[in-house]
Design a protein around this motif. Structure first.
Motif, short mmCIF file in Angstrom:
data_model
loop_
_atom_site.label_atom_id
_atom_site.label_comp_id
_atom_site.label_asym_id
_atom_site.label_seq_id
_atom_site.Cartn_x
_atom_site.Cartn_y
_atom_site.Cartn_z
N PRO A 95 -54.38 89.31 34.96
CA PRO A 95 -54.56 88.71 33.63
C PRO A 95 -53.93 87.32 33.52
CG PRO A 95 -53.65 90.94 33.45
CD PRO A 95 -53.70 90.62 34.90
N ASP A 96 -52.73 87.17 34.01
CA ASP A 96 -52.10 85.85 33.98
C ASP A 96 -51.01 85.81 35.05
OD1 ASP A 96 -49.85 87.10 32.76
OD2 ASP A 96 -50.70 86.75 30.77
N VAL A 97 -50.48 84.65 35.28
CA VAL A 97 -49.51 84.49 36.37
C VAL A 97 -48.27 85.33 36.10
CG1 VAL A 97 -47.94 82.81 37.45
CG2 VAL A 97 -50.37 82.28 37.16
N MET A 98 -47.83 85.34 34.84
CA MET A 98 -46.61 86.09 34.53
C MET A 98 -46.81 87.59 34.78
SD MET A 98 -43.69 85.02 33.73
CE MET A 98 -42.39 86.24 33.83
N ALA A 99 -47.97 88.11 34.38
CA ALA A 99 -48.25 89.54 34.62
C ALA A 99 -48.30 89.81 36.12
CB ALA A 99 -49.57 89.94 33.96
N ALA A 121 -35.50 76.89 34.57
CA ALA A 121 -36.68 77.69 34.92
C ALA A 121 -37.58 77.90 33.71
CB ALA A 121 -36.24 79.06 35.44
N TYR A 122 -38.85 78.08 33.99
CA TYR A 122 -39.82 78.52 32.96
C TYR A 122 -39.18 79.72 32.23
CZ TYR A 122 -44.19 80.67 31.28
OH TYR A 122 -45.16 81.24 30.52
N PRO A 123 -38.92 79.61 30.92
CA PRO A 123 -38.09 80.61 30.23
C PRO A 123 -38.51 82.07 30.41
CG PRO A 123 -38.33 78.68 28.84
CD PRO A 123 -39.24 78.46 30.02
N HIS A 164 -42.92 71.99 40.05
CA HIS A 164 -41.90 72.70 39.28
C HIS A 164 -42.01 72.44 37.78
CE1 HIS A 164 -37.68 73.49 37.89
NE2 HIS A 164 -37.91 74.56 38.62
N ASN A 165 -41.83 73.50 37.04
CA ASN A 165 -41.68 73.43 35.58
C ASN A 165 -40.23 73.80 35.30
OD1 ASN A 165 -41.68 73.80 32.83
ND2 ASN A 165 -43.07 75.56 32.83
N PRO A 166 -39.42 72.98 34.62
CA PRO A 166 -39.80 71.84 33.79
C PRO A 166 -39.68 70.46 34.45
CG PRO A 166 -37.53 72.39 33.32
CD PRO A 166 -38.00 73.37 34.38
N ALA A 192 -45.19 82.50 45.20
CA ALA A 192 -45.36 81.07 44.96
C ALA A 192 -46.18 80.88 43.69
CB ALA A 192 -46.04 80.42 46.15
N ASP A 193 -45.52 80.40 42.64
CA ASP A 193 -46.19 80.14 41.36
C ASP A 193 -46.71 78.71 41.42
OD1 ASP A 193 -46.70 79.27 38.77
OD2 ASP A 193 -45.06 80.42 37.87
N GLU A 194 -48.03 78.60 41.63
CA GLU A 194 -48.65 77.28 41.83
C GLU A 194 -49.60 76.93 40.69
OE1 GLU A 194 -48.11 77.10 46.61
OE2 GLU A 194 -49.97 78.06 45.94
N ILE A 195 -49.24 77.39 39.51
CA ILE A 195 -50.12 77.22 38.35
C ILE A 195 -50.33 75.74 38.00
CG2 ILE A 195 -48.30 77.42 36.59
CD1 ILE A 195 -50.26 79.23 35.02
N HIS A 196 -49.34 74.90 38.33
CA HIS A 196 -49.47 73.48 37.97
C HIS A 196 -50.04 72.62 39.10
CE1 HIS A 196 -47.39 73.78 34.09
NE2 HIS A 196 -46.54 74.61 34.67
N ALA A 197 -50.45 73.25 40.21
CA ALA A 197 -50.85 72.47 41.39
C ALA A 197 -52.02 71.50 41.14
CB ALA A 197 -51.17 73.40 42.56
N SER A 227 -55.63 78.25 33.93
CA SER A 227 -55.16 78.22 32.54
C SER A 227 -54.36 76.98 32.18
CB SER A 227 -54.36 79.49 32.23
OG SER A 227 -53.14 79.48 32.93
N LYS A 228 -53.57 76.41 33.10
CA LYS A 228 -52.84 75.18 32.76
C LYS A 228 -53.75 73.97 32.90
CE LYS A 228 -49.96 77.17 31.49
NZ LYS A 228 -49.41 77.33 30.18
N ALA A 229 -54.40 73.85 34.09
CA ALA A 229 -55.16 72.63 34.36
C ALA A 229 -56.35 72.48 33.41
CB ALA A 229 -55.65 72.63 35.81
C1 LIG Z 1 -44.37 77.75 36.03
C2 LIG Z 1 -45.19 78.61 35.14
N1 LIG Z 1 -45.47 79.85 35.50
C3 LIG Z 1 -46.20 80.66 34.71
C4 LIG Z 1 -46.68 80.22 33.50
C5 LIG Z 1 -47.43 81.17 32.64
O1 LIG Z 1 -48.71 81.31 33.11
P1 LIG Z 1 -49.63 82.47 32.55
O2 LIG Z 1 -50.02 82.09 31.17
O3 LIG Z 1 -50.77 82.49 33.51
O4 LIG Z 1 -48.80 83.70 32.59
C6 LIG Z 1 -46.41 78.92 33.08
C7 LIG Z 1 -46.90 78.45 31.79
O5 LIG Z 1 -46.65 77.38 31.36
C8 LIG Z 1 -45.64 78.10 33.92
O6 LIG Z 1 -45.35 76.85 33.57
#
Ligand SMILES: Cc1ncc(COP(=O)(O)O)c(C=O)c1O
Length: 377
Positions: A95-99, A121-123, A164-166, A192-197, A227-229
């Motif tokens: 569903p999403d990266v966090m899940a 870190a991403y909160p 990296h976020n932030p 590896a969380d590459e959502i911002h790649a 979802s981010k890009a």
């Molecule tokens: C580094 C990072 N990981 C995960 C997420 C959340 O992604 P998702 O909505 O796919 O769970 C974000 C959202 O901003 C993020 O910045």
């Protein structure tokens, strides 16, 4: 759509404030929201068309596992945009990266095991990962954005965010290779969380984790999404990617995550990965211009704020310690300036005195944000 103009016009503040998404719904009508990582631009036309067509056809049921079209669309996008050879058979919908991170931690750990990530870190790492019964190990970043591998001693899993976020930093290849070697030597899995790649604005592209080395492929899984890009976070579709038998065996132990993902998310992601390049290029150009504008505006109005523009993401990690606003400068910006940034302390202890600003909006609103921040000081 070659040659088509890309419309990135941002609605006025009153219209934005009527949005129901988290970034805008959380704020009072007179507040400019620069918080959650959502963009204010209209969606890519091919994505909007695909979504409209699905709605018109009443195609709104459950998602059937990981559709082949999504695997192939992602693999083609990864090859074109990220320099990454992805085997479509090793792409799994979540569903999403966090899940995905949470479910993978459940599979890879036992209660009490430690999961590390760098701070700030991403909160939701701080709030969400402990739900799985793990202990979190926040590892502070050094001033140059790297971290001490010895601090991973005893952990079971490392969540590695690149870009990296932030901070918006893109990790160099040598650093990634060193992390991969250390983790392989110590039996540490890397998520590896590459959502911002896809959101590298300039400089070297982000190296996909699964392109780093054999060690990285053996001990790593990549998580990413459109979802981010492409600003589709509410539609709920992301991918987990593997490139080794061992990592594939980890995915095989996950519950069925495809069924929990959004069918419209799959439709949107397929369209974005296949037809979204022109829109994404326009967004990258706009973000780079906004980043420069933000730097100029801060230099003029708030020279005490320290920020080195980063190569990736639309997020600015602002060191506001010299403003004398205490640990949470975002509170003062909101109360007195009516502009909402994310509070630095939510990103972990090193975030005290910082605030995160989202500049994925119009140039006018970027200027107005800084104007309001300065008025609050
Ligand atoms: C580094 C990072 N990981 C995960 C997420 C959340 O992604 P998702 O909505 O796919 O769970 C974000 C959202 O901003 C993020 O910045």
């Amino acid at each position: 759509m070659p040659g088509a103009t890309i419309d990135l016009s941002v609605p006025d503040l009153a219209t934005l404030n009527r949005r129901r998404s988290e970034k805008w719904a959380q704020q009072a009508p007179d507040v400019i929201a620069a918080t959650i990582a959502e963009m204010d631009f209209p969606p890519a036309a091919p994505v909007a068309e695909a979504l409209h067509a699905a709605v018109a056809a009443g195609d709104l049921g459950y998602t059937p596992g990981t559709p082949t079209a999504l695997r192939e669309a992602f693999a083609a996008f990864a090859a074109r945009r990220l320099g990454w050879r992805v085997d479509p058979d090793q792409v799994t919908l979540a569903p999403d990266v966090m899940a995905g991170l949470i479910e993978l931690c459940r599979v890879l750990t036992r209660p009490g095991d430690a999961v590390a990530f760098t701070v700030p870190a991403y909160p939701p790492f701080l709030s969400g990962l402990p739900q799985t019964g793990v202990r979190v190990r926040p590892v502070p970043l050094r001033a140059d954005g790297s971290f001490d591998l010895a601090l991973l001693d005893g952990v079971r899993v490392l969540v590695l965010v690149n870009p990296h976020n932030p901070t918006g930093r893109v990790l160099p290849r040598e650093e990634l290779a060193e992390i991969a070697e250390w983790c392989a030597r110590n039996g540490v899995w890397v998520l590896a969380d590459e959502i911002h790649a896809p959101l590298v604005l300039d400089g070297d592209p982000a190296i996909p984790w699964l392109e780093v080395s054999d060690a990285a492929r053996r001990w790593g899984l990549s998580l990413t999404s459109a979802s981010k890009a492409f600003n589709l976070a509410g539609l709920k579709a992301s991918v987990i990617v593997t490139a080794s038998r061992e990592a594939r065996a980890v995915v095989a132990r996950l519950p069925d995550l495809g069924d929990r993902s959004g069918l419209l998310g799959v439709v949107g992601a397929e369209a974005a990965f296949t037809h979204g390049d022109a829109w994404l290029d326009a967004v990258l150009a706009r973000l780079a211009a906004n980043r420069a504008l933000l730097q100029r505006a801060l230099a003029v109005r708030l020279p005490e704020v320290r920020w080195t523009p980063a190569p990736a993401t639309f997020l600015a990690w602002l060191d506001c310690r010299a403003l004398g606003l205490g640990d949470d400068p975002a509170a003062a910006f909101l109360r007195r300036g009516r502009v909402a940034l994310l509070p630095g302390p939510a990103f972990g202890a090193p975030g005290a005195g910082f605030a995160r600003l989202n500049f994925a909006t119009s140039p006018e609103l970027v200027e107005e944000m800084v104007h309001r921040m300065a008025a609050a000081v």
